[in-house]
Design a protein around this motif. Structure first.
Motif, PDB file in Angstrom:
ATOM      1  N   GLU A 101       9.528   9.548  -2.683  1.00  0.00           N
ATOM      2  CA  GLU A 101      10.173   9.719  -1.393  1.00  0.00           C
ATOM      3  C   GLU A 101      11.545  10.349  -1.568  1.00  0.00           C
ATOM      4  O   GLU A 101      12.111  10.339  -2.672  1.00  0.00           O
ATOM      5  CB  GLU A 101      10.304   8.371  -0.659  1.00  0.00           C
ATOM      6  CG  GLU A 101       8.972   7.699  -0.320  1.00  0.00           C
ATOM      7  CD  GLU A 101       9.152   6.399   0.425  1.00  0.00           C
ATOM      8  OE1 GLU A 101      10.318   6.026   0.653  1.00  0.00           O
ATOM      9  OE2 GLU A 101       8.147   5.759   0.774  1.00  0.00           O
ATOM     10  N   CYS A 117      -4.597  17.408   0.808  1.00  0.00           N
ATOM     11  CA  CYS A 117      -4.407  16.552   1.988  1.00  0.00           C
ATOM     12  C   CYS A 117      -5.746  16.251   2.661  1.00  0.00           C
ATOM     13  O   CYS A 117      -6.008  15.117   3.077  1.00  0.00           O
ATOM     14  CB  CYS A 117      -3.457  17.227   2.972  1.00  0.00           C
ATOM     15  SG  CYS A 117      -1.774  17.450   2.339  1.00  0.00           S
ATOM     16  N   LYS A 176       2.650   9.854   1.092  1.00  0.00           N
ATOM     17  CA  LYS A 176       2.432   9.667   2.528  1.00  0.00           C
ATOM     18  C   LYS A 176       2.232  10.988   3.262  1.00  0.00           C
ATOM     19  O   LYS A 176       1.568  11.024   4.311  1.00  0.00           O
ATOM     20  CB  LYS A 176       3.620   8.927   3.135  1.00  0.00           C
ATOM     21  CG  LYS A 176       3.825   7.517   2.586  1.00  0.00           C
ATOM     22  CD  LYS A 176       5.077   6.881   3.172  1.00  0.00           C
ATOM     23  CE  LYS A 176       5.324   5.501   2.560  1.00  0.00           C
ATOM     24  NZ  LYS A 176       6.577   4.889   3.077  1.00  0.00           N
ATOM     25  N   ALA A 177       2.808  12.080   2.726  1.00  0.00           N
ATOM     26  CA  ALA A 177       2.671  13.372   3.398  1.00  0.00           C
ATOM     27  C   ALA A 177       1.222  13.835   3.447  1.00  0.00           C
ATOM     28  O   ALA A 177       0.864  14.664   4.297  1.00  0.00           O
ATOM     29  CB  ALA A 177       3.524  14.422   2.676  1.00  0.00           C
ATOM     30  N   TRP A 218      -1.383  11.972   4.215  1.00  0.00           N
ATOM     31  CA  TRP A 218      -2.186  11.299   5.238  1.00  0.00           C
ATOM     32  C   TRP A 218      -1.376  10.979   6.493  1.00  0.00           C
ATOM     33  O   TRP A 218      -1.677  10.020   7.212  1.00  0.00           O
ATOM     34  CB  TRP A 218      -2.825  10.019   4.685  1.00  0.00           C
ATOM     35  CG  TRP A 218      -1.906   9.128   3.892  1.00  0.00           C
ATOM     36  CD1 TRP A 218      -1.580   9.237   2.580  1.00  0.00           C
ATOM     37  CD2 TRP A 218      -1.202   7.971   4.371  1.00  0.00           C
ATOM     38  NE1 TRP A 218      -0.718   8.233   2.193  1.00  0.00           N
ATOM     39  CE2 TRP A 218      -0.478   7.436   3.269  1.00  0.00           C
ATOM     40  CE3 TRP A 218      -1.120   7.322   5.599  1.00  0.00           C
ATOM     41  CZ2 TRP A 218       0.314   6.298   3.374  1.00  0.00           C
ATOM     42  CZ3 TRP A 218      -0.337   6.190   5.707  1.00  0.00           C
ATOM     43  CH2 TRP A 218       0.374   5.685   4.598  1.00  0.00           C
ATOM     44  N   THR A 219      -0.395  11.809   6.786  1.00  0.00           N
ATOM     45  CA  THR A 219       0.403  11.619   7.995  1.00  0.00           C
ATOM     46  C   THR A 219      -0.461  11.706   9.249  1.00  0.00           C
ATOM     47  O   THR A 219      -0.260  10.966  10.217  1.00  0.00           O
ATOM     48  CB  THR A 219       1.526  12.666   8.056  1.00  0.00           C
ATOM     49  OG1 THR A 219       2.332  12.564   6.875  1.00  0.00           O
ATOM     50  CG2 THR A 219       2.397  12.449   9.279  1.00  0.00           C
ATOM     51  N   ARG A 264      -2.204   8.330  10.052  1.00  0.00           N
ATOM     52  CA  ARG A 264      -1.366   7.152   9.815  1.00  0.00           C
ATOM     53  C   ARG A 264      -1.728   5.994  10.749  1.00  0.00           C
ATOM     54  O   ARG A 264      -1.805   4.835  10.309  1.00  0.00           O
ATOM     55  CB  ARG A 264       0.112   7.525   9.987  1.00  0.00           C
ATOM     56  CG  ARG A 264       1.069   6.362   9.759  1.00  0.00           C
ATOM     57  CD  ARG A 264       2.512   6.786  10.008  1.00  0.00           C
ATOM     58  NE  ARG A 264       3.412   5.649   9.918  1.00  0.00           N
ATOM     59  CZ  ARG A 264       3.962   5.189   8.803  1.00  0.00           C
ATOM     60  NH1 ARG A 264       3.699   5.787   7.665  1.00  0.00           N
ATOM     61  NH2 ARG A 264       4.770   4.155   8.818  1.00  0.00           N
TER      62      ARG A 264
END
Length: 880
Positions: A578, A686, A715-716, A718-719, A722
């Protein structure tokens, strides 16, 4: 803590009900203690005070003895505590032995000597009385499972000489009661009650028996394994069902290297002779693979009968895994062979580079080449040193030892030793697994030394013929080392059972049979070798023309790659970082892996999280075209003078293309057909992450273990889903915690965003995050479960629903004031038990309450309960 006092703790899970375990421990002089679990102590019951307490005597090794008051008690429906405290019973007097015996020069051997004397002449008539505070906590996990925690404090009286070896051996034997309980009840279980995890314990018992009694020629292995099988009820039942199981394990445990036997017989028709042949083939599979897991998996898939056997009885595969690790460790061709190959490759590569440096220093016009070679080696060592610091950042004392291995060029051999020996990652002190660390070191070596050195030496030879045949040999060695490392990385990642279970869509293309695997391995090595030489030669030709041309081409190619990833919205690397760290990690990971893919073509990089299948395929084929384009532009168009004749150059490039076409075609045909599409897949990282979360199990049912792996990805990736992930986690979280699923590890839980939880679950995540950042205190009272549950000092990071309910019940009782009979302070316990509290907390400055049920005999509360088990800086001392 003072040279005469030792502490010990052991924990195990016994496959039996809590009452059965209590009955076994309470029957202090039973036949089982002496003959079945081979306790070997002189045990006596001196006085039975009541049904809950008695005075017991134990004669220990090394002329020591203990006289204790043994008490047991229910603290709630699922917890029983058994305590041993020193007794002053007058029936047995303590008489100290002579100083010369206990404090002799052979103190380290006193344990073994005393056992021999006891076996021949019986126990000594005079012993030294030792002080033992011991506590067993039995926790009911289910009707057939009991957790046993043993805590011991052992010391000698003042003025008595001692041997540290004697004390250590005595404490070790004392806390081994938990393991012996597990062994005793395991021997009485039926075959249908044996679980997969029990197989590792059985494998360890087999290996321990072999280690102690195996002869040099390993001719008695079958008898030793049969003796283990006879002592277990479940294994006796298995031997009746499959008479060939003992011969199979006996051959599998031998380190002799034999060929692979072709046996296609089904499990029901398998004969003992065929079983011996199958077992003897395990050594060949282990030799062909780097880890025991991969070798065992290859061996199992090669025989349909073994696949069926492991499916019917999963614990057999776990037992074979432990045996395989022992074989790899002890065999000359196993661990030593892998370490030797790793060390030899590194040594030969460094030696050839050092020799070329000396050759370049022989001519003043080539000094710049020598300095560049030295710089490449330095960059490689620097990268490895940085990886060492990152890997062992929590253990500074280990860093210096690892850095010394880097300076001595022994790091690759050390990494190979760890992987081959089956070492697991230390979660408290290491960041990467041994296999990932080995891979990272190899990639650093490829990017910083092997490939750049090959380019530089090829450039020098093409331009001036510098180095002569020595340069050609060095280039060949660097290319072979690069191809071999690339093949090993690709093969190990695909054959690793963990990779195959986590990403079954991309890992598993290597065939199951040994002959097909050999073909795949050889063809993979050849096409890696040709790819490396083609790319190195093309880059060297551009460098001959102009360094600016080479740098410009590589920069343009790198920019195109980043633009390709950005256009597909797949630029962020999959590592869950992050902030600024995410951008730094993404840049360096993408850059280095792009270089590795260009110069090696590692098949692992076709994964959507890395290059992607279609980009990987275009890269390796464009490399074959790139070298011809560089040759035509530099030699034909620009007419740049080179040391090599054009005819030889054309023949050399055509030969490399021929090797590539034949090797890649062979590789593509030899792999499993269902995986061929992954080498040209167009799915992005992704999209693959989102598909991984939506994918169902094999039978169409929910697969939470697979879905929860999404939290190991950035996390990018599976944004877009979410909200779906958040809803799914909230819906099933309580159910997962109650079942205590093995895949729901602390690391996985820490990756779950805090806003995914609410109420008690959110507080639990916060406490878990805080627990990981500090070292928790622990006292004997907390460990045995007498103190109130404290959320932030819990030893269980993911408590079950039953444990949480027990905690909430106690908290509610505290709010309501509780029952006077169930609230006991330390002073009240001390007064009731008639013992002096030595903990230093009776001065009124510190009062704590224990939640216990009303007791009939106050003596069952021992002051040893309130002894501090562990002490941290700033808290109570060990003496307190």
């Amino acid at each position: 803590d003072d040279g005469k006092t030792l502490w010990g703790k052991s924990t195990s899970v016994v496959k039996s009900g809590i009452e059965e375990v209590l009955a076994f421990v309470w029957d202090y002089t039973s036949y089982a203690f002496k003959h079945e679990i081979k306790d070997g102590y002189d045990r006596k019951v001196i006085d039975e005070l009541n049904s809950h307490s008695m005075v017991v005597y134990k004669g220990l090794d090394g002329s020591l003895e203990t006289l204790d008051t043994m008490i047991w008690k229910y603290f709630d429906a699922d917890n029983i505590v058994i305590s041993f405290t020193p007794s002053d019973h007058s029936s047995i007097n303590s008489r100290p032995r002579r100083k010369s015996l206990l404090n002799s020069a052979a103190g380290g051997l006193i344990v073994g000597v005393s056992r021999g004397i006891t076996a021949v002449m019986g126990p000594p008539s005079v012993r030294v009385r030792a002080h033992q505070f011991k506590m067993l906590k039995l926790t009911r996990l289910s009707s057939t499972e009991t957790k046993v925690v043993c805590l011991t404090k052992f010391s000698l009286p003042e003025g008595i000489p001692h041997s540290s070896a004697l004390l250590r051996e005595t404490v070790l034997e004392s806390i081994m009661i938990s393991a012996k309980l597990r062994l005793y009840f395991a021997r009485r279980r039926n075959l249908d009650s044996i679980l997969s995890e029990d197989g590792q314990a059985i494998g360890h018992w087999i290996c321990d028996n072999l280690q102690a009694k195996e002869d040099f020629w390993q001719s008695n292995n079958e008898k030793l394994i049969e003796s283990v099988y006879v002592s277990f009820r479940c294994l006796r039942q298995l031997s009746v069902q499959y008479p060939y199981i003992v011969p199979l394990l006996a051959e599998a445990s031998k380190t002799r290297l034999k060929g692979v036997a072709e046996v296609d017989t089904s499990l029901t028709r398998l004969t003992p002779f065929e079983a011996r042949c199958i077992g003897a083939s395990l050594s060949s599979s282990l030799r062909a693979r780097k880890t025991a897991e991969s070798g065992l998996d290859q061996w199992r898939l090669n025989y349909p009968s073994m696949v069926e056997l492991c499916e019917r009885h999963p614990f057999i595969e776990q037992s074979l895994l432990i045996i395989s690790k022992r074989v790899l460790k002890n065999a000359i061709w196993g661990l030593q062979w892998r370490v030797g190959i790793g060390a030899a490759l590194s040594l030969v590569d460094i030696t050839t580079d050092a020799f070329m440096v000396s050759v370049y220093f022989g001519s003043e016009e080539n000094w710049s080449l020598a300095y560049l070679n030295i710089g490449m080696v330095s960059v490689n060592l620097t990268l490895q040193a940085a990886l060492v610091i990152y890997q062992h950042q929590k253990k500074p004392h280990v860093i210096w030892r690892e850095l010394l291995a880097v300076l001595l060029a022994a790091k690759p051999a050390l990494d190979a030793h760890r992987v081959a020996s089956g070492k697991e990652r230390d979660e408290d002190g290491e960041v990467l697994t041994p296999l990932m660390e080995l891979t990272a070191d190899k990639i650093a070596e490829l990017v910083a030394e092997a490939v750049p050195a090959a380019i530089l030496q090829t450039y020098a030879y093409i331009e001036q013929g510098s180095g002569g045949r020595a340069a050609l040999f060095s280039i060949l060695v660097s290319s072979c080392a690069t191809a071999y490392v690339s093949t090993i990385i690709s093969f190990d990642f695909d054959c690793n059972p963990v990779s195959r279970s986590s990403f079954p869509e991309y890992y598993g293309y290597v065939p199951d049979s040994s002959s097909s695997r050999s073909i795949t391995f050889g063809s993979m090595f050849l096409y890696f070798f040709s790819t490396t030489l083609c790319r190195v030669t093309g880059t060297a030709l551009l460098l001959v023309k102009s360094p600016r041309l080479m740098v410009g081409f590589m920069a343009f190619d790198m920019i195109l790659f980043f633009m390709y990833k950005a256009i597909r919205r797949d630029l962020t690397h999959w590592v869950p970082a992050e902030g600024v760290v995410k951008f730094i990690e993404t840049f360096f990971a993408r850059f280095f892996l792009k270089v590795v893919n260009d110069y090696t073509g590692i098949a692992h990089l076709r994964h959507p999280h890395e290059m992607g299948g279609i980009y990987w395929l275009v890269t390796i084929f464009s490399t074959q075209v790139f070298v011809w384009a560089a040759f035509i532009y530099v030699v034909k168009v620009q007419e740049t003078a080179t040391f090599l004749d054009e005819t030889y150059f054309i023949f050399y490039l055509a030969f490399l293309n021929f090797i590539f076409v034949v090797a890649f075609a062979t590789f593509f045909v030899s792999i499993k057909a269902e995986y061929r599409h992954t080498f040209s897949s167009v799915i992005s990282g992704c999209a693959y992450t989102r598909a991984m979360f939506k994918q169902k199990g094999k039978k169409g049912n929910d697969n939470p273990e697979r879905r929860m792996q999404i939290f190991t990805v950035n996390k990018a990736h599976w944004t877009g889903i979410r909200k779906k992930v958040k809803t799914y986690v909230r819906r099933h979280w309580r159910e997962w915690r109650e079942k205590e699923l093995p895949w729901l590890t602390d690391e996985l839980v820490l990756n779950i965003p805090k806003d995914f939880m609410a109420g008690e679950d959110a507080r639990f995540l916060e406490s878990l995050s805080g627990t990981k950042k500090r070292k928790r205190r622990s006292s004997m009272g907390k460990i045995v479960g007498l103190e109130q549950w404290n959320r932030r000092q819990s030893n269980f990071l993911i408590p079950s629903m039953k444990q949480r309910s027990f905690r909430e019940k106690n908290e509610q009782a505290e709010k309501e004031g509780g029952d006077d009979d169930s609230q006991w302070s330390l002073e009240e316990i001390s007064t009731a038990s008639g013992q002096e509290v030595r903990s230093g907390v009776t001065d009124g400055t510190r009062r704590e309450s224990f939640k216990v049920s009303p007791i009939q005999d106050p003596r069952s509360i021992s002051h040893s309960i309130i002894e501090e088990w562990e002490a941290e800086e700033g808290s109570l001392s060990c003496e307190e």
